[in-house]
Design an enzyme around this catalytic site. Structure first.
Site, short mmCIF file in Angstrom:
data_model
loop_
_atom_site.label_atom_id
_atom_site.label_comp_id
_atom_site.label_asym_id
_atom_site.label_seq_id
_atom_site.Cartn_x
_atom_site.Cartn_y
_atom_site.Cartn_z
N VAL A 127 1.13 -1.20 -0.38
CA VAL A 127 0.12 0.26 0.07
C VAL A 127 0.51 1.51 -0.06
CG1 VAL A 127 -1.79 0.63 1.43
CG2 VAL A 127 -2.30 -0.85 1.07
N CYS A 128 1.93 1.26 0.83
CA CYS A 128 3.41 2.01 1.00
C CYS A 128 3.22 2.79 -0.37
CB CYS A 128 4.04 2.72 2.15
SG CYS A 128 3.50 1.67 3.81
N THR A 129 4.01 1.61 -0.61
CA THR A 129 3.86 1.80 -2.67
C THR A 129 3.41 2.56 -3.41
OG1 THR A 129 5.77 0.02 -1.82
CG2 THR A 129 5.56 0.38 -4.62
N LEU A 174 3.06 5.88 -2.72
CA LEU A 174 4.30 7.22 -2.87
C LEU A 174 4.45 7.55 -4.22
CD1 LEU A 174 4.72 6.78 0.68
CD2 LEU A 174 6.97 7.53 0.00
#
Ligand code: BEZ
Length: 223
Positions: free
Chosen positions: A43-45, A48
């Site tokens: 999810v973070c990828t 960002l």
């Protein structure tokens, strides 16, 4: 506790773009500080990478973005290539916004960004998905706090930035689901006798059962 309108706490941090003093870095820009739980997570990828794609939109709004997680700079730097690849960008190019390392949770604790339910392999809490919007006078203007399992909507971040920047300049508030160009609400503090001067384009008062003339609409001011 940090309240809306407070001066946003300043700090110096190590980042992928070298050491950074938050207030100096922001200068006369608006700022968005956003944290995420961990590098090399799905999810973070996506988040960002979305920020990478939206950089022209943030630039248009005179806004600098800064990421933060508890991982080290060397981890951030390695992960940046994945983010660039996922975003369809050249992974050999310099990553265009800084990501702070906060291994000892100093900044995360100060800004209440830690999530006690999300722990790293050593049992230390990770950062949640926080968003802080800071204006050019360094005032704290808006925040969101999402858990690790829910990715943020960055269109909403642009939308609230548009609302903040508009309502700083015009005597309006933006209603539910507002987007740039939609009608706005006349601020309750604008007295009726000031309406022709402040809103030469006119206003519409929506009739309501209470008979109180508080729901006053006007076209979106051009600022
Ligand atoms: C993610 O970014 O996919 C993620 C990170 C921590 C916990 C859950 C999901």
């Amino acid at each position: 506790m940090l309240l809306l309108g407070d001066v946003f706490p300043n700090f110096t941090a190590d980042t992928t773009a070298g050491q950074l003093n938050l207030h100096d870095y922001l200068g006369t820009s608006w700022g968005i500080l956003f944290s995420h739980p961990s590098d090399f997570t799905p999810v973070c990828t996506t988040e960002l990478a979305r920020v990478l794609a939206l950089l022209p939109e943030f630039n248009k709004r005179n806004t600098k973005v800064i990421g933060l997680s508890c991982d080290s700079i060397s981890s951030h730097v390695e992960w940046c290539k994945d983010i660039q690849s996922y975003a369809g960008c050249n992974e050999d190019e310099k990553f265009p916004y800084p990501i702070i390392e906060d291994k000892n949770r100093e900044i995360a604790s100060k800004l209440c960004m830690v999530d006690k339910d999300e722990l790293d392999t050593t049992g230390m809490p990770l950062t949640a998905r926080a968003v802080f919007i800071i204006d050019p006078t360094k005032k704290f203007r808006l925040s969101f706090l999402y858990p690790a399992t829910t990715g943020r909507n960055f269109d909403e971040i642009l939308r609230v930035l548009d609302s903040l920047q508009l309502t700083d300049k015009a005597k309006v508030a933006t209603p539910v689901d507002w987007k740039v160009g939609d009608d706005c609400m006349v601020l309750p503090t604008v007295p009726e006798d000031m309406i022709p001067k402040v809103f030469p384009q006119g206003i519409t008062v929506v009739p309501l059962p209470s008979g109180k003339n508080y729901l006053r609409k006007t076209t979106c001011p051009k600022v």
